[in-house]
Design an enzyme around this catalytic site. Structure first.
Site, PDB file in Angstrom:
ATOM      1  N   LYS A  28      95.591 -56.688  27.904  1.00 24.81           N
ATOM      2  CA  LYS A  28      96.908 -56.544  28.549  1.00 24.81           C
ATOM      3  C   LYS A  28      97.997 -57.285  27.787  1.00 24.81           C
ATOM      4  CE  LYS A  28      95.110 -54.996  32.828  1.00 24.81           C
ATOM      5  NZ  LYS A  28      93.634 -55.037  32.809  1.00 24.81           N
TER       6      LYS A  28
HETATM    7  C1  LIG Z   1      92.878 -54.053  33.116  1.00 21.58           C
HETATM    8  C2  LIG Z   1      91.560 -54.025  32.487  1.00 21.58           C
HETATM    9  C3  LIG Z   1      90.813 -52.860  32.392  1.00 21.58           C
HETATM   10  C4  LIG Z   1      91.295 -51.557  33.000  1.00 21.58           C
HETATM   11  O1  LIG Z   1      92.436 -51.052  32.374  1.00 21.58           O
HETATM   12  P1  LIG Z   1      93.315 -49.948  33.104  1.00 21.58           P
HETATM   13  O2  LIG Z   1      94.511 -49.750  32.253  1.00 21.58           O
HETATM   14  O3  LIG Z   1      93.657 -50.521  34.447  1.00 21.58           O
HETATM   15  O4  LIG Z   1      92.471 -48.737  33.241  1.00 21.58           O
HETATM   16  C5  LIG Z   1      89.609 -52.897  31.728  1.00 21.58           C
HETATM   17  N1  LIG Z   1      89.134 -54.038  31.214  1.00 21.58           N
HETATM   18  C6  LIG Z   1      89.810 -55.189  31.288  1.00 21.58           C
HETATM   19  C7  LIG Z   1      89.218 -56.429  30.714  1.00 21.58           C
HETATM   20  C8  LIG Z   1      91.048 -55.227  31.913  1.00 21.58           C
HETATM   21  O5  LIG Z   1      91.717 -56.365  31.987  1.00 21.58           O
END
Ligand SMILES: *Cc1c(COP(=O)(O)O)cnc(C)c1O
Length: 462
Positions: A112
Site C-alpha cells: 500500500k
Molecule cells: C491490502 C492488502 C491486500 C489486498 O489488496 P486489495 O487491493 O484490497 O485487493 C493483500 N495483501 C496485503 C498484504 C494487503 O495489505
C-alpha cells in the site's frame, strides 16, 4: 482526462478533484471516462526506463492539466525515493515459471505504500495555497492504515481518522499505526469486523449532515489516485519479462479488489496480460462471483491473512461497471439490490467480459502454509497474503510466466510465518524498535453515533 461515477449521477470531475474526493456523491466510485491507449511500441519503449520514469509515462495521461510532467516526476521521485530498494518493486525468480514482484520495500512494509506515499504528496500539492482542510477517514484491515498514516503524518491541512477492527490486525500492523504520535493522526479501534468499519466510513460519506460539515476524503482503495499508482508496477514487471512480445500472468492476493483492478486497467490500456488470477482465502466472495456469478456476502472468517478478510470488495463495482457496458443507472440499481440483500448475480455481460481476463482461486490455510514452505525451500520467506497468491499461481492453467504480487514483508506477520516455516522473520532495521515505542489509540463501539461524535470533536470543519 475526466472521471465519471460508476453510478452515473455524481458530477464529472478532473484528476485533482477526484483525488481529494474519493467516493462519489452518488455512492459510486470514480473511473476514467476512457482508458488511455499504449501501443506495442509505447510499451517496448518502457524496457529501459527506471521505476520513476515508468510511473511518469503510465500516469501522465490520467492527470490532465492538474499536474505538469515535471511536477509529476518530482512527486514520483519523492515518493519512491523513500523505498529501501533501488528498483522500488524488484522481481525475484522462484523457479522457471514463477516470480515474485516485491511490493513491500516502502516505509511500512506493505504494497500500500506504493500508492499512499504518492497520494500523501498529491494531497499536499493540491491543498497548498488553498484554505481547504481535509479530514481523511478510512477503515483498515491492517496495512492501509499504517501506510496512510505514514503518508500524511505531520502534513499541513490534513487530519486522519483511521478505524481498525479491534484485535483483528497483527501486533506489528497495529503498532505501525498507533505509535505514530503526530497530532493529526487519530487511531480508533472499532468493536467489530473490517466490514463493519468500512460500512461506517461509507455511511459517513453518504450522510449529508456529516459530509457537509467536514471535507471528507478517502484513502481506501476507493480513491482513484491509489489505483492509478498501482497500474505502474504491472507495466514495470511485464516489460522486464518480455512484454509486449510475451504475455505475462499475474496472481494477486485480493481483498478489496483494488490491486487486481489496477491490473485490469493496465490490460485495458494495452498491456498484454495472459491472465489475472484473483486469489482469495476462505473469505471467497470474489472467487464465487468470478467463477459462478454469485456475489453474495457471508460472514467474515478471521484468517492469518487479515488484509484479505473481507466479504464486500468495494472496487469490484468498478469492474462490474466497466465490464458490464458502463451503464451507470443499471449499475446503481444492481448495487442498491446488493446493499439491501447482501447478494446479487452478475449479468451475463459482466461475467463474459470478466472471464476474458480473470480467473480465480480459493486457498485454504493448509494450502497457504504449503506455499510458504515451498517458497522457503526456494530461498524466499513470504508472508501469508503472498502465499495465497503463490498457491493460486502454482496451480493456475497458464502457459507463460506468472508473477505473484508479494504484498507484505514477511516480518509483518511473524507468528504466521513461524507457524508455517519454523523460522521467525526479523523486522528490517529501520523499524526494529517498533515494540518499544509508545502506543496511542481509542476504542469505540461500532456505531455511527459514537464514531461521528468522536471525529466531530477533533476534526476541523470545512
Ligand atoms: C491490502 C492488502 C491486500 C489486498 O489488496 P486489495 O487491493 O484490497 O485487493 C493483500 N495483501 C496485503 C498484504 C494487503 O495489505
Amino acid at each position: 482526462m475526466r472521471y465519471q461515477s460508476t453510478r452515473g449521477t455524481a458530477p464529472i470531475l478532473g484528476f485533482r478533484d477526484v483525488t481529494l474526493t474519493g467516493l462519489a456523491s452518488d455512492g459510486g466510485l470514480y473511473v476514467p471516462q476512457a482508458w488511455p491507449q499504449f501501443s506495442r511500441d509505447d510499451i517496448a519503449a518502457m524496457a529501459d526506463l527506471s521505476y520513476v520514469e515508468t510511473a511518469v509515462r503510465v500516469m501522465l495521461p490520467f492527470v490532465g492539466d492538474d499536474l505538469s510532467e515535471d511536477e509529476l516526476r518530482t512527486l514520483c521521485s519523492q515518493a519512491y525515493g523513500r523505498f529501501a530498494h533501488a528498483a522500488v518493486t524488484p522481481l525475484v525468480q522462484l523457479d522457471e515459471r514463477n516470480w515474485l514482484l516485491e511490493l513491500f520495500h516502502g516505509p511500512t512494509l506493505a504494497f500500500k505504500d506504493v500508492a499512499l506515499q504518492l497520494l500523501g504528496l498529491l494531497f499536499e500539492k493540491f491543498l497548498t495555497g488553498s484554505s481547504a482542510h481535509l479530514t481523511i477517514v478510512g477503515a483498515t484491515s491492517g496495512d492501509t492504515g499504517s501506510a496512510a498514516i505514514d503518508a500524511v503524518a505531520g502534513r499541513h491541512g490534513v487530519d486522519i481518522f483511521m478505524l481498525h477492527p479491534k484485535g483483528r490486525v497483527s501486533d506489528v500492523q497495529r503498532r505501525q499505526m498507533t505509535t505514530v504520535l503526530a497530532p493529526n493522526v487519530h487511531n480508533i479501534a472499532i468493536e467489530g469486523s473490517f466490514d463493519d468499519a468500512q460500512a461506517l466510513v461509507k455511511a459517513m460519506f453518504n450522510d449529508p449532515g456529516f459530509s457537509g460539515r467536514f471535507q471528507l476524503s478517502a484513502v481506501n482503495s476507493i480513491n482513484w489516485a491509489r489505483l492509478l499508482a498501482q497500474i505502474v508496477y504491472y507495466f514495470y514487471a511485464a516489460v522486464r519479462l518480455g512484454a509486449p512480445e510475451r504475455k505475462v500472468a499475474f496472481a494477486v492476493p485480493t481483498g478489496n479488489f483494488g490491486d487486481v483492478f489496477a491490473g485490469y486497467a493496465a490490460s485495458r490500456m494495452g498491456l498484454p496480460i495472459e491472465q489475472l488470477i484473483v486469489a482469495t482465502n476462505v473469505n471467497d466472495i470474489l472467487h464465487r462471483a468470478l467463477s459462478t456469478g454469485d456475489y453474495s456476502a457471508g460472514t467474515v472468517t478471521p484468517t492469518a491473512a487479515p488484509s484479505m478478510d473481507i466479504q464486500v470488495s468495494s472496487n469490484f463495482e468498478r469492474l462490474l461497471f466497466d465490464a458490464g457496458g458502463r451503464d451507470g443507472a443499471a449499475l446503481a440499481e444492481q448495487m442498491r439490490g446488493f446493499e439491501a440483500s447482501k447478494a446479487m448475480r452478475l449479468t451475463n455481460a459482466q461475467q463474459t467480459e470478466a472471464a476474458k481476463i480473470f480467473t480465480s482461486d480459493r486457498i485454504d490455510p493448509n494450502e497457504m502454509s504449503q506455499a510458504m514452505r515451498w517458497a522457503a525451500d526456494s530461498g524466499e520467506i513470504i508472508d501469508p497474503h503472498t502465499a495465497i497468491g503463490l498457491a493460486a499461481a502454482r496451480r493456475a492453467p497458464v502457459s507463460g510466466q506468472v508473477v505473484t504480487l508479494a504484498t507484505a514483508h514477511p516480518a509483518k506477520f511473524q507468528d504466521a510465518v513461524e507457524r508455517a516455516t519454523g523460522g521467525r522473520p526479523i523486522l528490517p532495521a529501520r523499524i526494529g524498535d517498533l515494540f518499544e515505542r509508545e502506543e496511542r489509540y481509542d476504542v469505540l463501539p461500532g456505531t455511527f453515533e459514537a464514531v461521528t461524535g468522536y471525529i466531530a470533536e477533533r476534526a476541523q470543519p470545512r
